[in-house]
Design a protein around this motif. Structure first.
Motif, PDB file in Angstrom:
ATOM      1  N   TYR A 155       0.855  -1.185   0.000  1.00  0.00           N
ATOM      2  CA  TYR A 155       0.000   0.000   0.000  1.00  0.00           C
ATOM      3  C   TYR A 155       0.887   1.230   0.000  1.00  0.00           C
ATOM      4  CZ  TYR A 155      -4.088   2.827   1.169  1.00  0.00           C
ATOM      5  OH  TYR A 155      -5.111   3.740   1.150  1.00  0.00           O
TER       6      TYR A 155
ATOM      7  N   PHE B 114      -1.993  -2.750   6.812  1.00  0.00           N
ATOM      8  CA  PHE B 114      -3.081  -3.630   6.385  1.00  0.00           C
ATOM      9  C   PHE B 114      -4.439  -2.962   6.656  1.00  0.00           C
ATOM     10  CE2 PHE B 114      -6.081  -7.135   7.099  1.00  0.00           C
ATOM     11  CZ  PHE B 114      -5.935  -7.830   5.903  1.00  0.00           C
TER      12      PHE B 114
ATOM     13  N   LYS C 233      -5.034  -0.032   4.243  1.00  0.00           N
ATOM     14  CA  LYS C 233      -5.421  -0.485   2.904  1.00  0.00           C
ATOM     15  C   LYS C 233      -6.882  -0.932   2.884  1.00  0.00           C
ATOM     16  CE  LYS C 233      -3.946  -3.339  -0.963  1.00  0.00           C
ATOM     17  NZ  LYS C 233      -2.908  -4.224  -1.469  1.00  0.00           N
ATOM     18  N   LYS C 234      -7.284  -1.680   3.912  1.00  0.00           N
ATOM     19  CA  LYS C 234      -8.673  -2.158   3.967  1.00  0.00           C
ATOM     20  C   LYS C 234      -9.658  -1.005   4.106  1.00  0.00           C
ATOM     21  CE  LYS C 234      -8.118  -6.514   3.464  1.00  0.00           C
ATOM     22  NZ  LYS C 234      -8.479  -7.116   2.213  1.00  0.00           N
TER      23      LYS C 234
ATOM     24  N   LYS D 117      -8.986   2.054   3.133  1.00  0.00           N
ATOM     25  CA  LYS D 117      -8.675   2.998   2.045  1.00  0.00           C
ATOM     26  C   LYS D 117      -8.381   4.406   2.572  1.00  0.00           C
ATOM     27  CE  LYS D 117     -10.998   0.331  -1.363  1.00  0.00           C
ATOM     28  NZ  LYS D 117     -12.208  -0.229  -1.737  1.00  0.00           N
TER      29      LYS D 117
END
Length: 172
Positions: free
Chosen positions: A106, A165, A168-169, A171
């Motif tokens: 990311y 993580f 990224k999930k 956004k």
């Protein structure tokens, strides 16, 4: 950012002088050493290019070797606690950074409000992990250098890999 950090350095330096905990020579030596180390690390990171995550893991080889040797010598807990915590945290951070580069990937660089959201999520994630592990390890009720190492290794992985993580999930 540079003005904020410079202000912080000056406030800490002046407070140490005011409280009589340092001489002006200590402050100047610390600032000089900090600048030199920062420039060297910056140059080193530039030389690493896109493989800094691999070089980070290579740095762990001598550090983990030292930890292993010290642990075998049955050291006194209080004397080596900080070493095991520091190397555990660094191991976790560098391992998490490697996993981040290889798995999460990311690369979004936030600005403004999104940066503040990330900061809050990151601090909350690390703090919750710390509090959870602190309670679990307190239930074990054993003072152990190895357990301290493991606790801070997990916190380091959450701080680097786990937060990326989550970002990224979500956004952000």
């Amino acid at each position: 950012l540079i003005y904020g950090l410079t202000t912080f350095i000056l406030i800490v330096s002046l407070s140490r002088l005011y409280l009589g905990q340092a001489f002006i020579s200590d402050i100047l030596a610390g600032i000089t050493l900090g600048i030199i180390i920062s420039l060297l690390v910056s140059k080193l990171v530039d030389l690493m290019g896109k493989k800094e995550h691999i070089y980070g893991l290579l740095l762990l080889i001598p550090l983990l070797s030292i930890i292993f040797v010290v642990h075998l010598s049955t050291p006194l807990y209080e004397e080596y606690k900080d070493l095991f915590i520091a190397v555990g945290g660094l191991t976790g951070f560098l391992t998490g950074y490697f996993l981040d580069k290889k798995i999460v990937k990311y690369n979004f660089v936030p600005k403004g409000k999104v940066l503040l959201i990330r900061l809050l999520i990151g601090v909350a994630s690390v703090l919750m992990t710390y509090l959870f592990l602190e309670n679990v390890f307190n239930m074990i009720n054993v003072r152990s250098l190895l357990l301290d190492f493991i606790k801070y290794l997990i916190i380091g992985v959450v701080g680097s890999f786990g937060t990326s993580f989550i970002f990224k999930k979500l956004k952000v």
